[in-house]
Design a protein around this motif. Structure first.
Motif, PDB file in Angstrom:
ATOM      1  N   ALA A 397       0.830  -1.197   0.000  1.00  0.00           N
ATOM      2  CA  ALA A 397       0.000   0.000   0.000  1.00  0.00           C
ATOM      3  C   ALA A 397       0.867   1.250   0.000  1.00  0.00           C
ATOM      4  CB  ALA A 397      -0.921  -0.012   1.239  1.00  0.00           C
ATOM      5  N   HIS A 398       1.950   1.254   0.748  1.00  0.00           N
ATOM      6  CA  HIS A 398       2.827   2.415   0.796  1.00  0.00           C
ATOM      7  C   HIS A 398       3.482   2.667  -0.556  1.00  0.00           C
ATOM      8  CE1 HIS A 398       5.355   5.384   2.785  1.00  0.00           C
ATOM      9  NE2 HIS A 398       6.419   4.847   2.124  1.00  0.00           N
ATOM     10  N   MET A 399       3.903   1.583  -1.221  1.00  0.00           N
ATOM     11  CA  MET A 399       4.570   1.722  -2.526  1.00  0.00           C
ATOM     12  C   MET A 399       3.563   2.130  -3.592  1.00  0.00           C
ATOM     13  SD  MET A 399       7.183  -1.520  -2.352  1.00  0.00           S
ATOM     14  CE  MET A 399       8.099  -1.030  -3.828  1.00  0.00           C
ATOM     15  N   VAL A 400       2.255   1.645  -3.487  1.00  0.00           N
ATOM     16  CA  VAL A 400       1.227   2.062  -4.457  1.00  0.00           C
ATOM     17  C   VAL A 400       0.986   3.539  -4.297  1.00  0.00           C
ATOM     18  CG1 VAL A 400      -1.226   1.856  -5.013  1.00  0.00           C
ATOM     19  CG2 VAL A 400       0.135  -0.194  -4.610  1.00  0.00           C
ATOM     20  N   LYS A 401       0.894   4.013  -3.039  1.00  0.00           N
ATOM     21  CA  LYS A 401       0.676   5.438  -2.788  1.00  0.00           C
ATOM     22  C   LYS A 401       1.834   6.281  -3.319  1.00  0.00           C
ATOM     23  CE  LYS A 401       1.216   6.984   1.348  1.00  0.00           C
ATOM     24  NZ  LYS A 401       2.208   8.043   1.126  1.00  0.00           N
ATOM     25  N   SER A 402       3.045   5.702  -3.286  1.00  0.00           N
ATOM     26  CA  SER A 402       4.229   6.442  -3.774  1.00  0.00           C
ATOM     27  C   SER A 402       4.293   6.487  -5.288  1.00  0.00           C
ATOM     28  CB  SER A 402       5.502   5.807  -3.212  1.00  0.00           C
ATOM     29  OG  SER A 402       5.463   5.858  -1.793  1.00  0.00           O
TER      30      SER A 402
END
Length: 457
Positions: A397-402
């Motif tokens: 989720a953090h990498m998708v948001k990035s």
């Protein structure tokens, strides 16, 4: 002869003075003499009598046969002193007459009738009036179940009328003395009745009126109301008492029933009054408890208001401290993020970029994401029980948001493309985005902004 003539003249003079009819007739009923009152009373003239008026013509036809029979009996020597006939006047009117007559004799033979006729109209009126009054008295006393008594105190004899005798169930002549009447008084009442009687006779009470019980001839108890009035002589001594006795048995039964009903009602009223008194006492006790409870409630309310005011003051101070702590926390997080950004992230990125091993790069990426999660409110929200993302899902989720694509994430984490897709599906499901066309990165970025605002309070 001269002497007889003188006697006849004296008789005529005396007869003319009398206020009733005086007559003399022969044995055939023809008048020899009628005084002036007779002429006036029958409406005839002297000439009518001189013409031979007969005594039977002056009696109504229905009485003539009886009058003729009485005349014959008198002439035959029987004593017929007086008779009553209905007299007939010349004008046809009538009046009741009493005939008082005597036979006159001459040489030992009946020579005629000498008599007086008395107009009985007034007496007839009196008799009729008396009969009417007696009838009214009888009907009234029978209807009122009342009898009359007459007591001679000197002899003790009593005269009791038929109504009172019948009322007590006796026959005529069975009660003729005071002792016979007092013997009928109920044993429980006889003393009181006798005492009241003596008190009235002595003048100690103004009226003689007594209620008491008597036993009739069949030993049935009857209530009677006795009233009487005394006849006193010149010395004030009572010689005679006359009064009435009325059967009030039915009235007394009604009165006793009413007395019993009143007693029952009074008993019920008293019981009800006691119940109401008990209820009032209980109610007053409840009211006192209520007042006491109200007083305590007001006291507790005042204490509660005081505590509420203190709590509001404490809440105000606590909110101030929380805001202060939140600002300090934010400052610490910002410093930690700045330190991570300035001290840790550059080296991790160099490690990722310069490392030739995929596993090392993946570990460096995961370490970088975890460091961000430590200080990021967004990451803490995603790992909360409401969302409950796993560590792997949190990294993705953090990498998708990035802005990393699925393939870039798979290469960076050294996992398969399908594994990243599966994690993306689970993330969408936990965020409630299943079967919705919303972009996952857009939703994650939109979720981070309000969290950052809240963290900056």
């Amino acid at each position: 002869m001269a002497k007889a003539t003188k006697n006849e003249r004296q008789f005529s003079e005396l007869a003319e003075l009398l206020p009733e009819t005086v007559y003399e007739m022969d044995t055939s009923g023809n008048f020899r003499y009628v005084n002036a009152k007779g002429l006036e009373q029958f409406g005839y003239s002297r000439a009518d009598f001189d013409a031979g008026a007969n005594a039977l013509d002056m009696i109504i036809p229905s009485d003539r046969e009886r009058a003729f029979a009485n005349l014959s009996r008198a002439l035959a020597g029987e004593r017929v002193y007086h008779s009553e006939y209905t007299c007939l006047r010349k004008d046809g009117s009538t009046f009741p007459g009493l005939f008082y007559s005597a036979v006159t004799y001459r040489d030992g033979q009946a020579a005629g009738i000498l008599g007086i006729i008395v107009d009985n109209s007034h007496q007839k009126v009196l008799e009729t009036t008396l009969r009417d009054r007696e009838a009214r008295y009888r009907i009234a006393t029978e209807a009122g179940q009342t009898g009359v008594w007459d007591h001679d105190l000197r002899t003790g004899k009593m005269v009791i009328d038929t109504n009172l005798v019948n009322l007590l169930g006796f026959d005529e002549g069975e009660i003729t003395h005071w002792d016979a009447l007092t013997a009928l008084f109920h044993p429980d009442d006889v003393t009181r009745i006798m005492e009241d009687s003596r008190a009235y006779v002595k003048g100690q009470i103004p009226r003689f009126e007594i209620q008491g019980r008597v036993l009739d001839k069949h030993d049935q108890v009857r209530w009677i109301l006795i009233r009487g009035k005394a006849t006193r002589d010149a010395t004030g001594w009572v010689r005679r008492m006359i009064g009435s006795a009325t059967d009030i048995t039915r009235l007394r039964r009604v009165e006793m029933a009413l007395e019993k009903a009143n007693d029952d009602l009074e008993t019920r009223v008293n019981a009800r009054t006691r119940e109401l008194s008990d209820a009032n006492r209980a109610l007053r006790a409840v009211v006192r408890e209520k007042v006491k409870a109200t007083r305590l409630l007001k006291q507790h309310q005042a204490e509660l208001e005081l505590k509420t005011a203190k709590l509001e003051d404490l809440n105000t101070a606590l909110r101030f401290l929380l805001k202060k702590l939140e600002r300090e926390k934010t400052a610490v997080e910002e410093k930690m993020m700045a330190d991570l950004r300035d001290l840790a992230h550059p080296y991790l990125k160099k490690l990722v970029n310069k490392s030739r091993g995929r596993e090392i790069r993946a570990l460096a990426t995961i370490l970088d994401n975890h460091l961000n999660a430590i200080v990021s409110p967004f990451c803490r929200y995603l790992t909360s029980p409401a969302i409950n993302l796993t560590p792997a899902e949190l990294n993705i989720a953090h990498m998708v948001k990035s802005g990393s694509s699925t393939r870039q994430i798979a290469e960076a984490l050294n996992v398969s493309y399908k594994t990243v897709e599966t994690h993306r599906v689970n993330i969408r499901k936990k965020l409630g985005l299943t079967r919705k066309g919303a972009n996952l990165r857009t939703c994650l970025m939109a979720m981070e902004k309000p969290l950052l605002r809240i963290g900056g309070l």
